[in-house]
Design a protein around this motif. Sequence first.
Motif, mmCIF file in Angstrom:
data_model
loop_
_atom_site.group_PDB
_atom_site.id
_atom_site.type_symbol
_atom_site.label_atom_id
_atom_site.label_comp_id
_atom_site.label_asym_id
_atom_site.label_seq_id
_atom_site.Cartn_x
_atom_site.Cartn_y
_atom_site.Cartn_z
ATOM 1 N N ALA A 7 0.838 -1.201 0.000
ATOM 2 C CA ALA A 7 0.000 0.000 0.000
ATOM 3 C C ALA A 7 0.872 1.249 0.000
ATOM 4 O O ALA A 7 2.010 1.238 0.465
ATOM 5 C CB ALA A 7 -0.908 -0.010 1.225
ATOM 6 N N LEU A 8 0.321 2.321 -0.558
ATOM 7 C CA LEU A 8 1.031 3.596 -0.510
ATOM 8 C C LEU A 8 1.165 4.065 0.926
ATOM 9 O O LEU A 8 0.246 3.880 1.734
ATOM 10 C CB LEU A 8 0.262 4.661 -1.301
ATOM 11 N N THR A 9 2.268 4.681 1.208
ATOM 12 C CA THR A 9 2.401 5.291 2.522
ATOM 13 C C THR A 9 1.640 6.617 2.511
ATOM 14 O O THR A 9 1.331 7.181 1.449
ATOM 15 C CB THR A 9 3.871 5.569 2.857
ATOM 16 N N GLU A 10 1.356 7.128 3.681
ATOM 17 C CA GLU A 10 0.665 8.416 3.786
ATOM 18 C C GLU A 10 1.488 9.518 3.143
ATOM 19 O O GLU A 10 0.953 10.420 2.495
ATOM 20 C CB GLU A 10 0.394 8.738 5.257
ATOM 21 N N GLN A 11 2.809 9.451 3.300
ATOM 22 C CA GLN A 11 3.689 10.469 2.727
ATOM 23 C C GLN A 11 3.637 10.441 1.198
ATOM 24 O O GLN A 11 3.602 11.489 0.542
ATOM 25 C CB GLN A 11 5.124 10.247 3.200
ATOM 26 N N GLN A 12 3.624 9.222 0.616
ATOM 27 C CA GLN A 12 3.538 9.113 -0.839
ATOM 28 C C GLN A 12 2.208 9.660 -1.355
ATOM 29 O O GLN A 12 2.164 10.363 -2.360
ATOM 30 C CB GLN A 12 3.698 7.642 -1.252
ATOM 31 N N ALA A 13 1.136 9.315 -0.669
ATOM 32 C CA ALA A 13 -0.178 9.807 -1.083
ATOM 33 C C ALA A 13 -0.253 11.325 -0.987
ATOM 34 O O ALA A 13 -0.802 11.998 -1.876
ATOM 35 C CB ALA A 13 -1.260 9.165 -0.224
ATOM 36 N N GLU A 14 0.296 11.859 0.093
ATOM 37 C CA GLU A 14 0.291 13.316 0.270
ATOM 38 C C GLU A 14 1.049 13.997 -0.853
ATOM 39 O O GLU A 14 0.619 15.017 -1.398
ATOM 40 C CB GLU A 14 0.915 13.668 1.615
#
Length: 205
Positions: A19-26
């Motif tokens: 899954a994407l990390t929160e940082q990547q999604a941000e």
Amino acid sequence: MEGETHPHRPPRPAPRPEALTEQQAESMLAEMNEVIRAGEDMRKLRSEMIKLFVDFGWTQDKIARLTDMSQPAVSKQVTKYAADEPRPTMDLDLDQHDAPWLEGRLWGLAEDIAETFEAARCARHVHAIARGRKRFTPESVDELRRLLEADLALHRPRSSGAHQAAYDEIARGLDVPSRSASPGAAPVRRALARQVQRDRLRNGA
């Protein structure tokens, strides 16, 4: 045998990607969110400008053409605003001292400098304002002032002096802005002051 599928055992599911990390999604969504916010801000500003055009007494055809809106959409807004309480007339004199007006003048001055001098330091800031990535906060206004001061010092030998004179006047006003209420929403006043300042510089007045 190895590699054969057992008739009573379901096949193993393919491994799921991490899954994407929160940082990547941000990081992925940051620019999208900026563009979306800028679009919302521009729609609100356009609505406020339509109020101004109604006050000018402009026809619905003219407003539709200028705003690139359909005639029914303009008619709906014009009817709505015409029924509102009468609003004070918007003064377009450059010499006004409320903060939004001065910020709009600063914006217009920065745009003119960015267009006049190659590799102007304020150019990226101006582009960010246009894209909705920069908003008018005390911090962003101070940043723009520092960039303009650097540009004016660097290009003084090639400048006519109009840029420096305009900046000095704007800076004095921003240091002690007027606290009296001025007619019109802040974004509208900034947009109008920006245009009036650019016209003044362009016409050499």
